[in-house]
Design an enzyme around this catalytic site. Structure first.
Site, short mmCIF file in Angstrom:
data_model
loop_
_atom_site.label_atom_id
_atom_site.label_comp_id
_atom_site.label_asym_id
_atom_site.label_seq_id
_atom_site.Cartn_x
_atom_site.Cartn_y
_atom_site.Cartn_z
N ARG A 60 0.70 -0.93 0.08
CA ARG A 60 -0.01 0.04 0.19
C ARG A 60 0.86 1.30 0.14
NH1 ARG A 60 -1.49 2.30 4.59
NH2 ARG A 60 -1.82 0.26 5.65
N TYR B 153 -15.87 17.70 -14.07
CA TYR B 153 -16.78 16.21 -14.22
C TYR B 153 -17.81 16.14 -13.12
CZ TYR B 153 -16.67 11.23 -14.59
OH TYR B 153 -17.03 9.91 -14.52
N ASP C 5 -7.61 19.33 -13.79
CA ASP C 5 -8.20 18.20 -14.49
C ASP C 5 -7.96 18.24 -15.89
OD1 ASP C 5 -9.61 15.96 -15.31
OD2 ASP C 5 -10.92 15.98 -13.90
N LYS D 183 -8.77 6.91 -18.68
CA LYS D 183 -9.29 7.55 -20.03
C LYS D 183 -8.21 7.09 -21.04
CE LYS D 183 -13.00 8.31 -17.68
NZ LYS D 183 -13.18 9.60 -17.08
C1 LIG Z 1 -13.78 9.99 -15.81
C2 LIG Z 1 -13.23 11.39 -15.18
C3 LIG Z 1 -13.03 11.51 -13.86
C4 LIG Z 1 -13.16 10.56 -12.82
O1 LIG Z 1 -12.56 9.55 -13.27
P1 LIG Z 1 -12.78 7.93 -12.63
O2 LIG Z 1 -11.65 7.37 -13.07
O3 LIG Z 1 -13.92 7.49 -13.41
O4 LIG Z 1 -12.91 8.02 -11.13
C5 LIG Z 1 -12.70 12.82 -13.56
N1 LIG Z 1 -12.54 13.76 -14.46
C6 LIG Z 1 -12.64 13.59 -15.85
C7 LIG Z 1 -12.65 14.80 -16.76
C8 LIG Z 1 -13.13 12.27 -16.20
O5 LIG Z 1 -13.47 12.26 -17.51
#
Ligand SMILES: *Cc1c(COP(=O)(O)O)cnc(C)c1O
Length: 376
Positions: free
Chosen positions: A51, A103, A175, A200
């Site tokens: 961890r 998001y 982000d 993603k």
């Molecule tokens: C998918 C996404 C998130 C969240 O990520 P997870 O891996 O689903 O928890 C945050 N910001 C954006 C822009 C996203 O596309």
């Protein structure tokens, strides 16, 4: 050779990796062990417990720190876990300024989890710098922006927001999931932290959930986040880290190709009479096209479009596609289409006639032909 001295595509393949010294394996071994032997005197140098640190996660973190040009990276079990750690680094009563179209799960964490922590949050249109300045108060410790944003593809002026944050004594976070490190390096504009949903583009194949934070500097923020990563324990498994590192090797070529195809689709859609408007920062019709051009080295593989005929027409179009898959998420090799308002539920601010597309690696003309038959 220092990893920062090479070009981005080279770093994608080499940063954080080396041939395994014990076996000569070129692909990194997966270390599933949760625990590591201590010395006879009970001292430990290196790994102790998985961890806290393990070889696969360290390789991934070293790679992402190099790709974003940061001092330190931390991998999490999801993008949402990474975002949660950032908010948990704040104290009750402190104030956050957040993009109002961040998001939706990030908004939910702030509204439904961190509210009980007594974090104060102002949701503003962060593409409007005056709105950001007006929202900043003496208690503001964090400015959270998303650029390009989901699903409206708004662009935030990262250098300007970093400047506002630094003057206010607040950390600034981007982000950058939609851009990926290929197209945008928020730390170079002075942001303190960049966040990715690694689910993603970094993973890139729709088969692993993960999140990454990269800090520009070693310092109190990076130390606190490292502490929260270990203490909160929302860490990715060694296999997830292995998959993410594997995905990152092809990140540069994937995202460039996907981004080029998205621009072709955006231009084609803009000329279609069934389409009311197209949202993509690569189009001259995009209100922040100039800013996107200065801030990004490509416009990204995400686009949204609004169809004539309202929600029914949007749902009908989505129901007719054959190559596109009707599914949420983004950044994989296969193109996806999604009716965001249905996914986001009742509090959604997204227009009901909007469809969002994640462009994959298919041949552009095949995708255009599919949209053409679906829109007709
Ligand atoms: C998918 C996404 C998130 C969240 O990520 P997870 O891996 O689903 O928890 C945050 N910001 C954006 C822009 C996203 O596309």
């Amino acid at each position: 050779m220092s990893e920062k001295a090479v070009h981005f595509e080279t770093a994608c393949v080499h940063a954080g990796r080396k041939v395994d010294p014990t076996t000569g394996a070129v692909a990194p071994p997966i270390h599933l062990s949760t625990t590591f032997e201590r010395k006879p005197d009970y001292g430990a140098e290196g790994y102790i417990y998985s961890r806290s640190a393990n070889p696969n996660r360290e390789q991934l973190e070293a790679c992402l720190a190099a790709l974003e040009g940061g001092a330190s990276a931390m991998a999490f079990a999801s993008g949402s876990a990474a975002a949660s750690a950032v908010f948990q680094s704040l104290k009750p009563g402190e104030h956050v300024v957040c993009s109002q179209d961040a998001y939706h799960n990030v908004l939910r964490i702030l509204r439904e989890v961190m509210a009980a922590w007594s974090l104060k949050v102002s949701f503003v249109d962060t593409s409007d710098l005056d709105a950001v300045r007006d929202a900043v108060s003496r208690d503001t410790r964090l400015i959270w922006v998303e650029s390009p944003s989901n699903p409206l593809l708004k662009i935030v002026d990262l250098a300007a927001v970093a400047d506002i944050g630094h003057k206010a004594g607040a950390y600034t976070v981007c982000d950058s999931t939609f851009a990926s490190p290929v197209l945008q390096r928020p730390l170079a504009f002075g942001m303190d932290l960049v966040m990715h949903s690694a689910t993603k583009y970094l993973g890139g194949h729709s088969d692993v959930v993960g999140g990454i934070l990269v800090a520009r500097e070693q310092g109190p923020l990076a130390e606190r986040l490292r502490f929260l990563q270990n203490t909160g324990g929302a860490v990715p498994s060694p296999f997830d880290c292995w998959l993410l590192l594997r995905g990152t090797a092809t990140l540069g070529v994937r995202v460039r190709a996907q981004s080029d195809t998205a621009l072709k689709l955006a231009h084609w859609l803009e000329g279609h009479r069934g389409v009311e408007r197209v949202l993509h920062p690569g189009l001259e019709s995009h209100p922040q096209h100039g800013l996107a051009k200065r801030q990004m080295s490509g416009f990204g593989a995400m686009l949204s479009f609004c169809v004539h005929g309202g929600e029914a027409a949007a749902l009908r179009t989505a129901s007719r596609v054959k190559l596109f898959t009707r599914a949420t998420s983004l950044g994989g090799v296969e193109s996806l289409i999604e009716h965001r308002a249905s996914v986001e539920g009742p509090e959604s601010r997204t227009p009901k006639n909007l469809l969002r597309i994640s462009v994959g690696l298919e041949y552009p003309d095949d995708l255009i032909a599919d949209l053409d038959q679906a829109l007709s």
